[in-house]
Design an enzyme around this catalytic site. Structure first.
Site, PDB file in Angstrom:
ATOM      1  N   HIS A 121     -13.615-101.534  21.189  1.00  0.00           N
ATOM      2  CA  HIS A 121     -13.655 -99.833  21.053  1.00  0.00           C
ATOM      3  C   HIS A 121     -13.741 -99.222  22.715  1.00  0.00           C
ATOM      4  CE1 HIS A 121     -13.725 -95.686  20.014  1.00  0.00           C
ATOM      5  NE2 HIS A 121     -13.289 -95.619  19.310  1.00  0.00           N
ATOM      6  N   ASP A 198     -21.441-102.868  16.568  1.00  0.00           N
ATOM      7  CA  ASP A 198     -20.159-101.833  15.869  1.00  0.00           C
ATOM      8  C   ASP A 198     -20.072-102.019  15.583  1.00  0.00           C
ATOM      9  OD1 ASP A 198     -18.480 -99.464  15.898  1.00  0.00           O
ATOM     10  OD2 ASP A 198     -16.689-100.123  17.641  1.00  0.00           O
ATOM     11  N   GLN A 201     -16.242 -99.810  11.952  1.00  0.00           N
ATOM     12  CA  GLN A 201     -15.449 -99.820  10.992  1.00  0.00           C
ATOM     13  C   GLN A 201     -15.911-101.148  10.218  1.00  0.00           C
ATOM     14  OE1 GLN A 201     -11.888 -98.437  10.743  1.00  0.00           O
ATOM     15  NE2 GLN A 201     -12.470 -97.180  13.104  1.00  0.00           N
ATOM     16  N   LYS A 224     -16.358 -92.168   8.833  1.00  0.00           N
ATOM     17  CA  LYS A 224     -15.323 -93.247   8.762  1.00  0.00           C
ATOM     18  C   LYS A 224     -16.038 -93.791   7.138  1.00  0.00           C
ATOM     19  CE  LYS A 224     -14.599 -94.398  13.452  1.00  0.00           C
ATOM     20  NZ  LYS A 224     -13.432 -93.618  13.705  1.00  0.00           N
ATOM     21  N   CYS A 361      -8.221 -96.233  21.188  1.00  0.00           N
ATOM     22  CA  CYS A 361      -9.704 -96.110  22.191  1.00  0.00           C
ATOM     23  C   CYS A 361     -10.190 -97.456  22.499  1.00  0.00           C
ATOM     24  CB  CYS A 361     -10.905 -95.216  21.894  1.00  0.00           C
ATOM     25  SG  CYS A 361     -10.283 -93.769  20.636  1.00  0.00           S
TER      26      CYS A 361
END
Lengths: 407, 144
Positions: A121, A198, A201, A224, A361
């Site tokens: 991302h 990261d 997700q 999220k 993104c």
């Protein structure tokens, strides 16, 4: 897992959009919030609102207890050793930027390398571009396989003795690729590098054990994973955080302030300058309670079934291209031949179906896929096979509308 | 909303411009080139214009994007060719007003095909698609 009972806990899902029952397939952008989270935030403002870590009064104590209680919930959720390692941030972006601004700038010099992947991302690309520019370090990419995965051989070939930081996504927000974090961390460490994950997700969908993964930094966002927007987490190993300078200076993060010099509070507060995101943290704590009650394994299993069903059903549509590997997290990114994804998303919206369309993104990844944009349907614990049937039905109508309707 | 409501957005003339765009390609010879994109969605356009004595002699575009952005670019180039630069800018302002749902003076401007984009004003998420080419044109003449 009783999905209809779960769905009832999400009031927003019980509505019509453009005359059709809402089918929400954009949880990778942001998830919806259960009543328990909405109430936790609401009750905090109704009953406990006060600034933390300062007032002697009762409300101040209650607010502090709830805020620090949320930190403990986060610690447990990702199996960190200590709450000193849990820093509340505005979201994943801010968390990554903190590491790129503080750790990277202090530890990188010309000739050093930062290694990332093309599936990142923008929030896990640009902070490293900037850190590389500021320090003279080189930014390197682990190449992608044709199906949008990376191999450990390529990780080994890319990470060298000069590599100081490896930054990879746990789960790709476009391809659904789940990266082998534990193995990548091992390779990073063998080369003397640290690894930042990261987890935007990842954490909402997969059980995260930062101790087992042995990652140096793990970052994620509350919104999220059923929590509020504006709250996220930077996990860092204590040894790194202790040696890092704060990036934001002001109230809340100081120990002693003199006219020309100051000292910082201990961890984790030295990274939390200013009045923190108190309600957000409390909401995130409630979201963690909610996810743990449903059961992370149950959620993951449900999402995998949805992803499998979606792949199977979407493949029945002529002119459908699906991007990413066979084995994937709960999202499907696709394009219909001869229909631009914005147009697809607009037609689907007219049937109350919310999907994302655009570059997600991830412009470097779009370039790699050789597309300018894609559509994405992403799933969470409240989605059902019927939602996917609605999507397929909507896509067939989209095709008809743009194909036959205008020939 | 059902498919027939979509017809307010996707008019036939829009689809004609999308499938068979006018002035798509590059201008041979000297021309100003403007690159513009819509960072939120990935649409991008390259607009080329030849302006002589305050008149838009030629305009061509290339790019990638949805039916609305590409058809709007096609219509825009068609509309400004042969027009005075100041009139092209006025048309752009009128187009922006149209996207905001305002009534515009159709006496002053013969919008022709462009009127078909009026329905976009009912789809707020798509307005930026329609205005991309016009913004590129304005950027070009302002820099000239």
């Amino acid at each position: 897992m009783d999905v209809s009972a779960i769905k009832e806990q999400f009031p927003i899902l019980n509505q019509e959009v453009n005359g059709h029952p809402l089918v929400y397939l954009d949880s990778s952008a942001t998830s919806q919030k259960p009543v328990s989270v909405i109430e936790a935030v609401n009750n905090y403002y109704r009953e406990d609102n006060s600034n933390v870590h300062r007032g002697v009064h009762t409300l101040g104590t209650r607010a502090t207890d709830k805020y620090e209680g949320a930190r403990e919930k986060v610690r447990g959720f990702i199996h960190a050793e200590s709450t000193a390692e849990i820093i509340f941030s505005r979201g994943t972006t801010t968390a990554i930027n903190t590491v790129a601004s503080s750790y990277a700038r202090a530890n990188l010099t010309a000739g050093d390398e930062i290694v990332i992947t093309p599936m990142e991302h923008h929030s896990n690309i640009i902070p490293w571009q900037q850190a590389a520019k500021a320090t003279g370090a080189t930014l390197k990419y682990i190449p992608l396989q044709a199906d949008g995965t990376i191999t450990l051989e390529d990780v080994r070939a890319t990470v060298t003795d000069n590599t100081k930081i490896v930054a990879v996504t746990h789960v790709s927000n476009v391809l659904g690729t789940v990266n082998p974090i534990k193995e990548i961390a091992k390779i990073a460490h063998e080369n003397g590098a640290v690894i930042l994950v990261d987890g935007a997700q990842g954490a909402p969908h997969i059980k995260v054990d930062v101790t087992d993964l042995d990652c140096d930094f793990y970052t994620f966002s509350g919104h999220k994973m059923c929590g509020p927007t504006g709250i996220g987490v930077l996990y860092g190993k204590r040894e790194h955080l202790e040696n890092m300078e704060p990036v934001e200076f002001g109230g809340e993060m100081i120990d002693f302030v003199n006219l020309y010099d100051s000292t910082w509070k201990e961890l984790p507060w030295k990274f939390e300058g200013g009045t923190p995101i108190i309600a957000g943290a409390i909401g995130l704590g409630a979201a963690i309670d909610f996810l743990l009650e449903v059961g992370q394994d149950n959620i993951l299993e449900h999402e995998q079934k949805l992803a499998d069903y979606a792949m199977e059903q979407l493949r029945t549509i002529d002119g459908m291209t699906i991007y990413g590997p066979e084995k994937r997290a709960g999202l499907v990114t696709f394009n219909l031949d001869d229909v631009h994804p914005h147009d697809t998303a607009t037609v689907l919206d007219s049937f109350g179906i919310a999907v994302r369309a655009g570059h997600h993104c991830a412009q470097p990844l779009m370039k790699w896929l050789e597309v300018s944009a894609t559509a994405r349907a992403s799933f969470y614990l409240y989605n059902t096979n019927e939602d996917i049937d609605s999507l397929v039905d909507g896509l067939l109508k989209t095709k008809e509308y743009f194909g036959n309707g205008f020939k | 909303m059902a498919l027939n409501n979509l017809d307010t957005l996707y008019r036939q003339v829009i689809m004609d411009h999308y499938k068979n765009p006018k002035n798509r390609g590059n201008i041979d010879g000297d021309a100003m080139t403007i690159d513009m994109n819509n960072p939120t969605c990935g649409d991008r356009i390259q607009l080329q214009m030849q302006v002589e004595d305050g008149i838009v002699k030629d305009a061509k575009f290339d790019g990638e994007g949805c039916s609305i952005s590409m058809s709007s670019a096609s219509m825009m180039t068609q509309a400004i060719k042969g027009k005075k630069v100041e009139d092209a800018v006025k048309m752009s302002h009128a187009f922006s007003d149209m996207m905001l749902g305002k009534d515009i003076d159709t006496e002053e401007f013969d919008l022709e095909d462009i009127e078909a984009l009026q329905g976009v004003s009912k789809f707020p998420a798509r307005i930026k698609c329609a205005t991309l080419a016009w913004k590129a044109m304005e950027k070009g003449v302002n820099e000239d």
